[in-house]
Design an enzyme around this catalytic site. Structure first.
Site, short mmCIF file in Angstrom:
data_model
loop_
_atom_site.label_atom_id
_atom_site.label_comp_id
_atom_site.label_asym_id
_atom_site.label_seq_id
_atom_site.Cartn_x
_atom_site.Cartn_y
_atom_site.Cartn_z
N PRO A 2 0.89 -1.14 0.04
CA PRO A 2 0.11 -0.06 0.12
C PRO A 2 0.91 1.26 0.06
O PRO A 2 1.71 1.27 0.62
CB PRO A 2 -0.59 -0.15 1.34
CG PRO A 2 -0.02 -1.09 1.99
CD PRO A 2 1.12 -1.74 1.34
N GLU A 3 0.45 2.31 -0.75
CA GLU A 3 1.03 3.48 -0.89
C GLU A 3 0.08 4.53 -0.53
O GLU A 3 -1.06 3.89 0.15
CB GLU A 3 1.19 3.98 -2.37
CG GLU A 3 2.34 2.82 -3.08
CD GLU A 3 2.51 3.16 -4.47
OE1 GLU A 3 2.41 4.49 -4.82
OE2 GLU A 3 2.67 2.32 -5.32
#
Length: 302
Positions: A2-3
């Site tokens: 996840p960014e």
DNA sequence: GCCACTGTTAGCAT
DNA sequence: CATGCTAACAGTGG
């Protein structure tokens, strides 16, 4: 995994479903997940979750009484709501059960890279664990971001990935932002014209905002805490599209390793050397102040 | 089985 | 300050 957009989506998902719940028990199944003594988690029993926040790619779950769980999900960290009696998946690292709730929150992490910290401070955002992070891209004026860019010497791709430079951008959104700005990932930040730097700053914000609105990108594992897929992968122009036609010019998207990370870009839409009239040299936009020079000298932080 | 690849990043050498 | 390599770990796909 996840960014910023994915972590933001998870934060929103947890805000909807977990805020207000009172902890009954916290069980740490993989002790190395937590930096610090596992005994500390016992303090959470009986406290309510009062908020969920995000800083860069870090997720912050806040409890009554100045206690916070700070998660870095790294590649494969995920949250799931499950029935308390449901079989526990072998990658589950942490379980949080709540009073009067049949479902508990589980944190899983296939690759075991994720990191959890327990903070006990009224000001978690000022904790040393977050001190090194650069500015929040969506909460910083684009000209400020552009100014930071132009002061650096590194390649654009590596800079965008540098969390101390800018918090929250990872491999997908770095590549998508560079495409949106029409800039080659190998360009030196210091070689950008003022216009180009501003274009990139705005592109980063545009891409991140659109990705948040789409609930992030689901490539493989990513889902929010309620199991929802993101949709932004449908809008990827270059990421993961090696040899496929550029959506703008039709030429094959190129893949190259830059700074140890695979990078996707269109060599036509993102030329290394600026061609055409726009964006050449160091010319300043007519009527506006330069991003460079006449700036205040930075004092080194002690 | 082997090898390359993966959304992250800390640490260390150069 | 910048860059390159390794390691942490597990799974997938060719």
């Amino acid at each position: 995994m996840p960014e910023l957009p994915e972590v933001e989506t998870i934060a929103r998902s947890l805000r909807r479903t977990a805020v207000g719940l009172r902890v009954e028990a916290v069980r740490l199944l993989w002790p190395k997940l937590l930096r610090g003594p596992a005994a500390g988690l016992r303090r959470l029993r009986g406290r309510r979750i009062v908020g969920v926040g995000r800083r860069g790619k870090m997720l912050l779950v806040s409890f009554e009484g100045d206690a916070h769980l700070l998660f870095h999900l790294k590649m494969t960290g995920r949250f799931h709501w499950m029935d308390r009696g449901a079989p526990v998946d072998r990658h589950t690292r942490l379980r949080i059960a709540f009073r009067d709730r049949a479902r508990e929150l589980r944190f899983s992490d296939v690759r075991k890279f994720a990191v959890l910290r327990l903070l006990d401070t009224p000001h978690p955002l000022e904790s040393p664990a977050l001190a090194g992070l650069g500015p929040e891209p969506l909460a910083t004026p684009a000209p400020d971001l552009a100014r930071r860019l132009v002061r650096r010497n590194g390649r654009l791709k590596s800079l965008l990935l540098n969390q101390a430079f800018l918090a929250g951008v990872g491999n997908i959104y770095a590549d998508e932002s560079l495409f949106a700005a029409g800039l080659h990932p190998l360009r030196a930040a210091s070689s950008l014209s003022d216009d180009e730097a501003l274009r990139l700053a705005r592109a980063v914000q545009k891409i991140l905002a659109a990705a948040v609105a789409a609930g992030g990108s689901t490539i493989r594992d990513y889902r929010d805490a309620e199991g929802m897929d993101g949709l932004f992968q449908r809008d990827h122009k270059v990421y993961g599209r090696r040899s496929e036609p550029c959506r703008v010019c039709g030429r094959p998207v190129e893949r190259r390793v830059i700074g140890g990370r695979s990078s996707f870009f269109c060599p036509i839409c993102q030329p290394l050397r600026p061609s055409g009239a726009a964006g050449r040299g160091h010319g300043r936009t007519s009527g506006s102040a330069s991003l460079r020079g006449n700036g205040v000298r930075r004092r080194r932080s002690n």
